[in-house]
Write an enzyme that holds these catalytic residues in place. Structure first.
Site, PDB file in Angstrom:
ATOM      1  N   HIS A  20      -1.327   7.651 -33.714  1.00  0.00           N
ATOM      2  CA  HIS A  20      -2.664   8.272 -34.556  1.00  0.00           C
ATOM      3  C   HIS A  20      -3.201   6.770 -35.036  1.00  0.00           C
ATOM      4  O   HIS A  20      -2.538   6.185 -35.730  1.00  0.00           O
ATOM      5  CB  HIS A  20      -2.196   8.966 -35.835  1.00  0.00           C
ATOM      6  CG  HIS A  20      -1.753  10.426 -35.277  1.00  0.00           C
ATOM      7  ND1 HIS A  20      -2.485  11.638 -35.085  1.00  0.00           N
ATOM      8  CD2 HIS A  20      -0.311  10.908 -35.195  1.00  0.00           C
ATOM      9  CE1 HIS A  20      -1.741  12.322 -34.874  1.00  0.00           C
ATOM     10  NE2 HIS A  20      -0.322  12.045 -34.748  1.00  0.00           N
ATOM     11  N   ASN A  22      -5.315   6.089 -37.638  1.00  0.00           N
ATOM     12  CA  ASN A  22      -5.333   5.848 -39.326  1.00  0.00           C
ATOM     13  C   ASN A  22      -3.633   5.598 -39.657  1.00  0.00           C
ATOM     14  O   ASN A  22      -3.349   5.128 -40.585  1.00  0.00           O
ATOM     15  CB  ASN A  22      -5.964   6.579 -39.915  1.00  0.00           C
ATOM     16  CG  ASN A  22      -7.613   6.222 -39.807  1.00  0.00           C
ATOM     17  OD1 ASN A  22      -7.694   5.268 -40.250  1.00  0.00           O
ATOM     18  ND2 ASN A  22      -8.417   6.996 -39.082  1.00  0.00           N
ATOM     19  N   HIS A  68      -7.594   7.178 -45.519  1.00  0.00           N
ATOM     20  CA  HIS A  68      -8.729   7.635 -45.070  1.00  0.00           C
ATOM     21  C   HIS A  68      -9.767   7.036 -46.150  1.00  0.00           C
ATOM     22  O   HIS A  68     -11.051   6.709 -45.868  1.00  0.00           O
ATOM     23  CB  HIS A  68      -8.580   9.287 -45.114  1.00  0.00           C
ATOM     24  CG  HIS A  68      -8.279   9.376 -43.727  1.00  0.00           C
ATOM     25  ND1 HIS A  68      -7.660  11.003 -43.522  1.00  0.00           N
ATOM     26  CD2 HIS A  68      -8.037   8.985 -42.438  1.00  0.00           C
ATOM     27  CE1 HIS A  68      -7.324  11.170 -42.431  1.00  0.00           C
ATOM     28  NE2 HIS A  68      -7.444   9.950 -41.724  1.00  0.00           N
ATOM     29  N   SER A 100      -7.509   9.834 -32.468  1.00  0.00           N
ATOM     30  CA  SER A 100      -7.909   9.827 -33.885  1.00  0.00           C
ATOM     31  C   SER A 100      -8.893  10.908 -34.073  1.00  0.00           C
ATOM     32  O   SER A 100      -9.799  11.379 -33.106  1.00  0.00           O
ATOM     33  CB  SER A 100      -8.720   8.621 -34.068  1.00  0.00           C
ATOM     34  OG  SER A 100      -8.728   8.186 -35.576  1.00  0.00           O
ATOM     35  N   ASP A 142      -8.271  18.246 -36.192  1.00  0.00           N
ATOM     36  CA  ASP A 142      -7.386  18.373 -37.657  1.00  0.00           C
ATOM     37  C   ASP A 142      -7.106  20.023 -37.737  1.00  0.00           C
ATOM     38  O   ASP A 142      -8.206  20.373 -38.050  1.00  0.00           O
ATOM     39  CB  ASP A 142      -7.818  17.742 -38.583  1.00  0.00           C
ATOM     40  CG  ASP A 142      -6.948  17.794 -39.677  1.00  0.00           C
ATOM     41  OD1 ASP A 142      -6.153  18.727 -40.031  1.00  0.00           O
ATOM     42  OD2 ASP A 142      -7.120  16.753 -40.693  1.00  0.00           O
ATOM     43  N   GLY A 175      -2.641  17.309 -37.512  1.00  0.00           N
ATOM     44  CA  GLY A 175      -2.597  17.732 -39.045  1.00  0.00           C
ATOM     45  C   GLY A 175      -1.392  18.470 -39.611  1.00  0.00           C
ATOM     46  O   GLY A 175      -0.578  18.605 -38.679  1.00  0.00           O
ATOM     47  N   HIS A 202       0.333  18.984 -30.872  1.00  0.00           N
ATOM     48  CA  HIS A 202       1.602  18.834 -31.990  1.00  0.00           C
ATOM     49  C   HIS A 202       2.214  20.465 -31.914  1.00  0.00           C
ATOM     50  O   HIS A 202       1.326  21.512 -32.155  1.00  0.00           O
ATOM     51  CB  HIS A 202       0.976  18.582 -33.283  1.00  0.00           C
ATOM     52  CG  HIS A 202       0.808  17.175 -33.500  1.00  0.00           C
ATOM     53  ND1 HIS A 202      -0.071  16.363 -32.503  1.00  0.00           N
ATOM     54  CD2 HIS A 202       1.516  16.209 -34.276  1.00  0.00           C
ATOM     55  CE1 HIS A 202       0.002  15.018 -32.981  1.00  0.00           C
ATOM     56  NE2 HIS A 202       0.985  14.886 -34.238  1.00  0.00           N
ATOM     57  N   GLU A 205       6.397  21.167 -35.121  1.00  0.00           N
ATOM     58  CA  GLU A 205       7.002  20.147 -35.653  1.00  0.00           C
ATOM     59  C   GLU A 205       7.694  20.462 -36.961  1.00  0.00           C
ATOM     60  O   GLU A 205       8.689  19.793 -37.770  1.00  0.00           O
ATOM     61  CB  GLU A 205       5.673  19.258 -36.086  1.00  0.00           C
ATOM     62  CG  GLU A 205       6.017  18.156 -36.691  1.00  0.00           C
ATOM     63  CD  GLU A 205       4.518  17.264 -37.001  1.00  0.00           C
ATOM     64  OE1 GLU A 205       3.633  17.808 -36.971  1.00  0.00           O
ATOM     65  OE2 GLU A 205       4.656  16.169 -37.620  1.00  0.00           O
ATOM     66  N   ASP A 288       3.264   6.960 -36.157  1.00  0.00           N
ATOM     67  CA  ASP A 288       2.130   6.391 -37.188  1.00  0.00           C
ATOM     68  C   ASP A 288       3.006   5.196 -37.482  1.00  0.00           C
ATOM     69  O   ASP A 288       3.702   4.894 -38.343  1.00  0.00           O
ATOM     70  CB  ASP A 288       2.215   7.102 -38.534  1.00  0.00           C
ATOM     71  CG  ASP A 288       1.552   8.461 -38.331  1.00  0.00           C
ATOM     72  OD1 ASP A 288       0.210   8.522 -37.759  1.00  0.00           O
ATOM     73  OD2 ASP A 288       2.289   9.513 -38.049  1.00  0.00           O
TER      74      ASP A 288
HETATM   75  C1  6MZ Z   1       0.433  15.896 -37.709  1.00  0.00           C
HETATM   76  C2  6MZ Z   1      -0.398  13.768 -37.941  1.00  0.00           C
HETATM   77  C3  6MZ Z   1       0.768  13.403 -38.200  1.00  0.00           C
HETATM   78  O1  6MZ Z   1      -6.768  10.849 -36.882  1.00  0.00           O
HETATM   79  O2  6MZ Z   1      -7.285   9.534 -38.991  1.00  0.00           O
HETATM   80  N1  6MZ Z   1      -1.233  13.059 -38.170  1.00  0.00           N
HETATM   81  N2  6MZ Z   1      -0.499  15.269 -37.661  1.00  0.00           N
HETATM   82  N3  6MZ Z   1       1.986  15.461 -37.963  1.00  0.00           N
HETATM   83  C4  6MZ Z   1       2.052  14.059 -38.035  1.00  0.00           C
HETATM   84  N4  6MZ Z   1       3.424  13.545 -38.350  1.00  0.00           N
HETATM   85  C5  6MZ Z   1       3.829  12.757 -39.190  1.00  0.00           C
HETATM   86  N5  6MZ Z   1       0.843  11.920 -38.157  1.00  0.00           N
HETATM   87  C6  6MZ Z   1      -0.437  11.689 -38.207  1.00  0.00           C
HETATM   88  O3  6MZ Z   1      -4.783   9.538 -38.128  1.00  0.00           O
HETATM   89  C7  6MZ Z   1      -4.274  10.099 -39.148  1.00  0.00           C
HETATM   90  C8  6MZ Z   1      -4.156  11.691 -39.050  1.00  0.00           C
HETATM   91  O4  6MZ Z   1      -3.583  11.992 -38.019  1.00  0.00           O
HETATM   92  C9  6MZ Z   1      -2.782  13.326 -38.134  1.00  0.00           C
HETATM   93  C10 6MZ Z   1      -3.208  13.863 -39.293  1.00  0.00           C
HETATM   94  O5  6MZ Z   1      -4.276  14.463 -39.282  1.00  0.00           O
HETATM   95  C11 6MZ Z   1      -3.831  12.519 -40.075  1.00  0.00           C
HETATM   96  O6  6MZ Z   1      -4.512  12.681 -41.109  1.00  0.00           O
HETATM   97  P1  6MZ Z   1      -6.681   9.669 -37.646  1.00  0.00           P
HETATM   98  O7  6MZ Z   1      -6.763   8.427 -37.157  1.00  0.00           O
END
Ligand code: 6MZ
Length: 347
Positions: A20, A22, A68, A100, A142, A175, A202, A205, A288
């Site tokens: 992801h 961010n 964010h 993203s 999301d 999300g 996803h 999870e 991440d």
């Molecule tokens: C689910 C996740 C995540 O999209 O703003 N995100 N969603 N499970 C996870 N496990 C830890 N880790 C990240 O990157 C951030 C977004 O990625 C998703 C969430 O929607 C988070 O807000 P972007 O680039």
């Protein structure tokens, strides 16, 4: 890890398929962002989960909120995406599918379309600068934003699928897994699939997603993110596993993320073992890397030391990940050649 071992993992050519944008922002980039927006009072401790720390998944989602806030303009996104791409390349990642969620920000005039265009610009600039990595983009939905936003996002992704010259390849659904129900997103996901967008969803999870996972697996998706609670040993079911096996759907596995997010109690209990023993396609990923303070070399090393994999087995794992990418057969061939060249000491 001794130096020689560290060198092996760093030099190992790698494929990253679950990152992801961010969540991948490094400490150095966060410092630059904080410098740009001191008035927000965001501290570094709010954007990352350090060594030995664990948070609940809910708390992890608070971390994304802080990031964010710091990343809310085209200028920020360009910097973040370029930094993230360079960092993956420096870690030996040779093919990267970033994902993203396009956001609009009234304050800065950012639109969802410009968001995607800016990430694409970052990819192109890195390419022009000769960064040794092939980067593609998955547009993310999301799940908390519901039916309409999901459909809007799919329509936008469809446009880029046609116009981005192969850079936008698919759709991610992510999300907070405890918010919303994927049933509401099915029409959007089905439409995405019909229009040729590859789907990485996803799935399972958290344990509460059994019913939902059954529904989503019927699509079926092209890859699964996490899939932590699919198998019967952790409260999933054989019928879910059978659906995954029947369609040969690869799983993207993120060890440190699952440990730090407390959905898996310790490395040795990670579902890597279950799927690896079955010989099912799995791809080790970071999820991440910024938030969880890791990188892909470290994730491979952790899998190897936890589950007793030889260097040869690790190499095979990284090479097999090529079969799971969303880019074309031609790209797969090129990557396989690259792996062969590295193995024979040419590259
Ligand atoms: C689910 C996740 C995540 O999209 O703003 N995100 N969603 N499970 C996870 N496990 C830890 N880790 C990240 O990157 C951030 C977004 O990625 C998703 C969430 O929607 C988070 O807000 P972007 O680039």
């Amino acid at each position: 890890m001794d130096n020689e071992d560290e060198d092996f993992y760093r030099k190992l050519p790698k494929v990253e398929l679950h990152a992801h944008l961010n969540g991948s922002v490094s400490g150095q980039t966060v410092e630059k962002l904080i410098g740009r927006k001191p008035q927000l009072n965001v501290e570094h401790s709010m954007t990352a989960i350090g060594k030995g720390q664990r948070r609940t998944l809910d708390e992890c989602f608070q971390v994304f909120k802080a990031i964010h806030q710091l990343v809310d303009s085209e200028e920020d996104i360009l910097m973040v995406a370029k930094d993230v791409i360079r960092e993956f390349a420096a870690d030996g990642v040779r093919y990267l599918e970033l994902r993203s969620t396009p956001r609009e920000e009234k304050n800065t005039g950012l639109t969802k379309r410009r968001y995607i265009e800016t990430v694409i610009t970052a990819i192109q600039q890195c390419k022009n600068e000769g960064v040794d990595i092939d980067v593609r983009l998955l547009v993310a939905i999301d799940r908390r934003n519901g039916t309409e936003v999901a459909m809007e996002t799919v329509k936008l992704a469809e446009e880029f699928l046609v116009s981005s010259d192969g850079l936008v390849l698919g759709l991610d659904m992510s999300g907070d897994p405890k918010v919303g129900h994927a049933k509401d997103l099915l029409p959007a996901l089905q439409r995405a699939k019909n229009s040729g967008l590859k789907l990485s969803l996803h799935l399972s999870e958290v344990p509460e997603q059994l019913e939902e996972s059954g529904i989503l697996l019927n699509l079926p998706p092209d890859r699964i993110g996490h899939g932590t609670f699919l198998h019967p040993e952790v409260g999933g079911s054989q019928s879910l596993v059978d659906k995954v096996l029947k369609n040969n759907i690869p799983l993207e596995l993120c060890l440190t993320s699952n440990i730090k997010g407390k959905t898996v109690p310790c490395y040795s209990k990670h579902h890597f073992k279950y799927w690896y023993q079955l010989g099912h396609p799995i791809v080790i990923c970071t999820d991440d890397k910024g938030v969880f303070c890791t990188d892909l070399s470290q994730e491979y090393q952790l899998a190897a030391s936890t589950f007793g994999l030889s260097h040869q087995a690790v190499w095979k794992l990284s090479e097999k990940a090529i079969d799971c990418i969303f880019a074309s057969e031609t790209v797969k061939k090129q990557l396989k050649q690259k792996w062969t060249d590295v193995a024979s000491g040419i590259a």
